[in-house]
Design a protein around this motif. Sequence first.
Motif, PDB file in Angstrom:
ATOM      1  N   GLU A 268       7.015   9.168   1.284  1.00 20.73           N
ATOM      2  CA  GLU A 268       6.195   8.009   0.932  1.00 20.73           C
ATOM      3  C   GLU A 268       5.824   7.248   2.195  1.00 20.73           C
ATOM      4  O   GLU A 268       6.598   7.238   3.158  1.00 20.73           O
TER       5      GLU A 268
ATOM      6  N   GLY B 119       4.346   3.420   3.543  1.00 19.99           N
ATOM      7  CA  GLY B 119       4.021   2.048   3.173  1.00 19.99           C
ATOM      8  C   GLY B 119       3.757   1.250   4.429  1.00 19.99           C
ATOM      9  O   GLY B 119       4.056   1.705   5.535  1.00 19.99           O
TER      10      GLY B 119
ATOM     11  N   GLY C 223       0.783  -1.238   0.000  1.00 18.11           N
ATOM     12  CA  GLY C 223       0.000   0.000   0.000  1.00 18.11           C
ATOM     13  C   GLY C 223       0.808   1.278   0.000  1.00 18.11           C
ATOM     14  O   GLY C 223       0.481   2.238   0.700  1.00 18.11           O
TER      15      GLY C 223
ATOM     16  N   TYR D 258       2.101   4.834  -0.900  1.00 23.09           N
ATOM     17  CA  TYR D 258       1.598   6.027  -1.591  1.00 23.09           C
ATOM     18  C   TYR D 258       2.485   7.225  -1.286  1.00 23.09           C
ATOM     19  O   TYR D 258       3.198   7.247  -0.279  1.00 23.09           O
ATOM     20  N   SER D 259       2.466   8.214  -2.184  1.00 21.41           N
ATOM     21  CA  SER D 259       3.288   9.420  -2.032  1.00 21.41           C
ATOM     22  C   SER D 259       2.431  10.554  -1.499  1.00 21.41           C
ATOM     23  O   SER D 259       1.251  10.654  -1.827  1.00 21.41           O
ATOM     24  N   GLU D 260       3.063  11.406  -0.689  1.00 21.81           N
ATOM     25  CA  GLU D 260       2.356  12.531  -0.081  1.00 21.81           C
ATOM     26  C   GLU D 260       3.281  13.741  -0.011  1.00 21.81           C
ATOM     27  O   GLU D 260       4.496  13.609  -0.172  1.00 21.81           O
TER      28      GLU D 260
END
Length: 264
Positions: free
Chosen positions: A36, A38, A20, A22-24
């Motif tokens: 990122e 995870g 899972g 994702y970049s923020e």
Amino acid sequence: MKRLAFIGGTGVYDPGILSGIYSEFIETPFGTVPYEVGKFGTKEVIFMARHGVHHTIPPHKINYKANIYALKMLNVGSIVSTTAVGSLNPEYKPGELVLVDQFIDMTKSRDHTFFDGEFRGVAHVDMTHPYCEQMRSAVLKAGEEKNVKIHKSGTYICTEGPRYETPAEIKAFRLWGADVVGMTNVPECQLAREAEICYCTISMVTNFAAGMIDTPLTHHDVLDCMNKNIESFQKITAEICEIFDPEKDCSCHHAVKDFGGFHL
Ligand SMILES: [Zn+2]
């Protein structure tokens, strides 16, 4: 719940061990920081690329304050950073890992403290043990578990860069007791301590420093060595995610209590 973060370069972790991802981005008083997230099992882990997502920021221009502040905002209690270093110690060879335990600061122009008398007054943080002892023990344990050799100690000398060092500088640094040379650990390490976050660094030797051997250094050599040894980093990263509990209290979390603590 406190989280664990890794600061490093491209390829330091294997996305295969996380789910899972994702970049923020997060806004800090010092600038915007990408990161990122995870999951390792049920634990959320944060990754930050020190040189930017596309490796475009040179060491002297990294926004260290924004990076560490962002991790504090993200409730990170512990950071494992990774660095590529040149070796000044004949026993620390290219491809080997060193768990540094001291640093010498030779940087020149960096915004190096949260306690600048303006943003949050004056504080003098203790640096007797600049790298978290609890985390260092966890990294050594992870190395043993995964059969990855790690040198247990070393003094990291941080230069301003982005140029490499001259042989005369390396000769002087050796006399001072430096074992490895890099360009990023200061002020990252001290800012983490000021922000009351546990911090340790695993350094990978990519080359012998200038003048240590006859062949001149190329950036290609450094990258080549780094790429070949990413696997060792990945093994350690996975094991640390497994065994390290970022909730565990540590003296680092109270590093500036005498100055009122570090509050966002
Ligand atoms: Zn600590």
